[in-house]
Design an enzyme around this catalytic site. Sequence first.
Site, PDB file in Angstrom:
ATOM      1  N   TYR A  21       0.835  -1.209   0.000  1.00 37.66           N
ATOM      2  CA  TYR A  21       0.000   0.000   0.000  1.00 37.66           C
ATOM      3  C   TYR A  21       0.872   1.263   0.000  1.00 37.66           C
ATOM      4  O   TYR A  21       0.723   2.130   0.854  1.00 37.66           O
ATOM      5  CB  TYR A  21      -0.943  -0.001   1.215  1.00 37.66           C
ATOM      6  CG  TYR A  21      -1.616  -1.333   1.432  1.00 37.66           C
ATOM      7  CD1 TYR A  21      -2.644  -1.758   0.585  1.00 37.66           C
ATOM      8  CD2 TYR A  21      -1.212  -2.183   2.452  1.00 37.66           C
ATOM      9  CE1 TYR A  21      -3.238  -2.990   0.750  1.00 37.66           C
ATOM     10  CE2 TYR A  21      -1.808  -3.430   2.622  1.00 37.66           C
ATOM     11  CZ  TYR A  21      -2.822  -3.823   1.774  1.00 37.66           C
ATOM     12  OH  TYR A  21      -3.411  -5.052   1.939  1.00 37.66           O
ATOM     13  N   TYR A 148     -12.399  -7.993   5.890  1.00 46.29           N
ATOM     14  CA  TYR A 148     -11.216  -7.938   5.019  1.00 46.29           C
ATOM     15  C   TYR A 148     -10.892  -9.363   4.572  1.00 46.29           C
ATOM     16  O   TYR A 148     -10.762 -10.260   5.409  1.00 46.29           O
ATOM     17  CB  TYR A 148      -9.999  -7.336   5.731  1.00 46.29           C
ATOM     18  CG  TYR A 148      -8.767  -7.411   4.851  1.00 46.29           C
ATOM     19  CD1 TYR A 148      -8.583  -6.509   3.815  1.00 46.29           C
ATOM     20  CD2 TYR A 148      -7.834  -8.430   5.019  1.00 46.29           C
ATOM     21  CE1 TYR A 148      -7.487  -6.616   2.963  1.00 46.29           C
ATOM     22  CE2 TYR A 148      -6.736  -8.540   4.167  1.00 46.29           C
ATOM     23  CZ  TYR A 148      -6.572  -7.633   3.149  1.00 46.29           C
ATOM     24  OH  TYR A 148      -5.488  -7.753   2.295  1.00 46.29           O
ATOM     25  N   ASP A 249     -13.494 -17.253   6.721  1.00 49.11           N
ATOM     26  CA  ASP A 249     -12.124 -16.839   6.454  1.00 49.11           C
ATOM     27  C   ASP A 249     -11.389 -16.818   7.790  1.00 49.11           C
ATOM     28  O   ASP A 249     -11.538 -15.882   8.567  1.00 49.11           O
ATOM     29  CB  ASP A 249     -12.142 -15.450   5.793  1.00 49.11           C
ATOM     30  CG  ASP A 249     -10.743 -14.890   5.552  1.00 49.11           C
ATOM     31  OD1 ASP A 249      -9.761 -15.482   6.050  1.00 49.11           O
ATOM     32  OD2 ASP A 249     -10.648 -13.845   4.879  1.00 49.11           O
ATOM     33  N   LYS A 278      -1.819 -17.376   6.701  1.00 46.30           N
ATOM     34  CA  LYS A 278      -0.984 -16.670   7.669  1.00 46.30           C
ATOM     35  C   LYS A 278      -0.118 -17.566   8.576  1.00 46.30           C
ATOM     36  O   LYS A 278       0.979 -17.899   8.195  1.00 46.30           O
ATOM     37  CB  LYS A 278      -1.843 -15.683   8.455  1.00 46.30           C
ATOM     38  CG  LYS A 278      -2.272 -14.514   7.551  1.00 46.30           C
ATOM     39  CD  LYS A 278      -2.568 -13.239   8.305  1.00 46.30           C
ATOM     40  CE  LYS A 278      -2.479 -12.041   7.382  1.00 46.30           C
ATOM     41  NZ  LYS A 278      -3.763 -11.514   6.914  1.00 46.30           N
TER      42      LYS A 278
HETATM   43  C1  LIG Z   1      -4.286 -11.422   5.532  1.00 48.21           C
HETATM   44  C2  LIG Z   1      -5.674 -11.847   5.277  1.00 48.21           C
HETATM   45  C3  LIG Z   1      -6.086 -12.241   3.986  1.00 48.21           C
HETATM   46  C4  LIG Z   1      -5.173 -12.183   2.783  1.00 48.21           C
HETATM   47  O1  LIG Z   1      -4.071 -13.054   2.885  1.00 48.21           O
HETATM   48  P1  LIG Z   1      -2.759 -12.772   2.016  1.00 48.21           P
HETATM   49  O2  LIG Z   1      -1.860 -13.928   2.337  1.00 48.21           O
HETATM   50  O3  LIG Z   1      -2.223 -11.454   2.454  1.00 48.21           O
HETATM   51  O4  LIG Z   1      -3.174 -12.749   0.586  1.00 48.21           O
HETATM   52  C5  LIG Z   1      -7.403 -12.643   3.831  1.00 48.21           C
HETATM   53  N1  LIG Z   1      -8.262 -12.674   4.873  1.00 48.21           N
HETATM   54  C6  LIG Z   1      -7.891 -12.329   6.113  1.00 48.21           C
HETATM   55  C7  LIG Z   1      -8.874 -12.415   7.232  1.00 48.21           C
HETATM   56  C8  LIG Z   1      -6.592 -11.892   6.359  1.00 48.21           C
HETATM   57  O5  LIG Z   1      -6.242 -11.506   7.600  1.00 48.21           O
END
Ligand SMILES: *Cc1c(COP(=O)(O)O)cnc(C)c1O
Length: 429
Positions: A21, A148, A249, A278
Site C-alpha cells: 500500500y 477484510y 475466512d 498466515k
Molecule cells: C491477511 C488476510 C487475507 C489475505 O491473505 P494474504 O496472504 O495477504 O493474501 C485474507 N483474509 C484475512 C482475514 C486476512 O487476515
Amino acid sequence: MSDQTQPPWLDLDHAHVWHPYASVTEPAPVFPVESAEGVRLRLADGRELIDGMASWWCAIHGYNHPTLNAAATEQLDRMSHVMFGGLTNEPATRLAERLVSITPTGLEHVFLADSGSVSIEVAIKMALQYWQGRGEHRPRLVSLRGGYHGDTLGAMSVCDPVNGMHRLFSGLIPEQLFAPRPECRRDEDFTDADIAPMRELLATHGDEIAAVIAEPLVQGAGGMHFYCGAYLRALRRLCDEHGVLLIFDEIATGFGRTGSLFASDAAGVTPDILSVGKALTGGYMTLAATLCTPDVARGISARGVLMHGPTFMGNPLACAVANASIDLLLAGPWQERVAGLGRALERGLAPARELANVRDVRVFGGIGVIEMHEPADMAWMQPRLVERGVWVRPFGRLLYVMPAYVMEDSDLDTLTRVMVETVAEAGER
Ligand SMILES: *Cc1c(COP(=O)(O)O)cnc(C)c1O
C-alpha cells in the site's frame, strides 16, 4: 543517503521496490532488518526491536526456530518444489490430512493455495461452481461490513465497500451484497437486531446468493473488531434455511490466535468452506489452504473440475514447514500461552483506557488493541515506537499487537508500556 549506519542496498529499495500500500514517488520510510530471532527483529544499525506484529499474525513460534529450520533444510535437501499437476508429494498430502483432522469435523477436501487472497479466490470459485454444478444461477456473495478478505479482485469484492478499495476499482469488481457488522461482543449481548439485516438480505436475494463469507469472531484488517459466536450460530441457521453456503475466512484467526485452535470451534459452527493461511507455516513461507465439505466437493465435480491450479500449488518446502509448525503448536501448551498473552495484554494496555485520546481498549485471545479517536500520525508514531525498541505498526485509529505465542511476560510488559506511553504522548502533541 550518507547515513553510515544504513546498509548500501537501502537506496536500491527506495529506487525500485514497491512496499505494501505504498507510493513509489513518495515512499514512506522503511527500516532494514538484518535478522530475526525469537520475538526480536535486529535492524541493520544493530538495534533490536520487540516484535508485536508476528509479521502480520504469522510468526506464532517466533523467528529462526530450530524445529522449523530443521524441517525446511531437510525438505530442501530432498526437493524444494515439483509441480502438482499430475504429480504429488508427501508433505502436501500429510498437510492436507492434518488440516482435515484439526479443523471442524465435516471439512474433508483441501485445496493448497499460495497465499491467503488466492485461497479466498478459490473459496469463491468453489461456491460459484457448486451452484453451477447444481444448475442454479447464483452469481452473488454476501459479506459483512468491516470485513477484510485480501487484495485480489474477487477477494476485494467482499472486503468492506467503504474502507476497502471498491471506489478505486468500481466497475471492475463484482458487486456483492453487504450486511452490517455484528455489534454483539459477548453471547449475552446478542439480540435479533444483530442478525435481522442478514435475514432480510437472504429473504430478498436468497435465490441469487451463492454464499455468505465472514471472518468468524474477529474482523482483522477491517478494524480489529471482535464479535460473538451467537451471531455465527444464527448465521449458520439462516444459511441452512436458504440453502446458501457459508464460507469462513480464518486466515487471521486460525491456529490458536483467539484462544481456540479455530474460531469456528469456539463458535461451535462448521462452515461449508474454510480458508486458512498466515500462521500456517509459522511465518516461514507463503501458503494457504481452502477446505470444503464432501457435499461442496461433489457438487462442483458434478459438472467438471475446480478451475484453479497455481504454479506453486502444494509446494513441498512450504508444506513441510507447515507440518512442523502444526506439530510444534499442538505439542506445546498453546492454550495456556495464548491465555497468558491475553492476561498480559489486558494488564499492560488497561492504563490506556484513562487517556483522553483513546476510544476503546480491547483484548481477545492473543490480540490487543488500542483504538484512538483520531488516526495516528504515522510519520511521527512509527519512528517513535522504533526509538523505544518495539515493532508495532499503527493502522488508522488502531495500535494493535498479536505477538508470537512464545513472548515472555517481561517483553509483553515492555511492549504494552511503550504502546500506552506512545499513545499518551500522541495525545499531548
Ligand atoms: C491477511 C488476510 C487475507 C489475505 O491473505 P494474504 O496472504 O495477504 O493474501 C485474507 N483474509 C484475512 C482475514 C486476512 O487476515
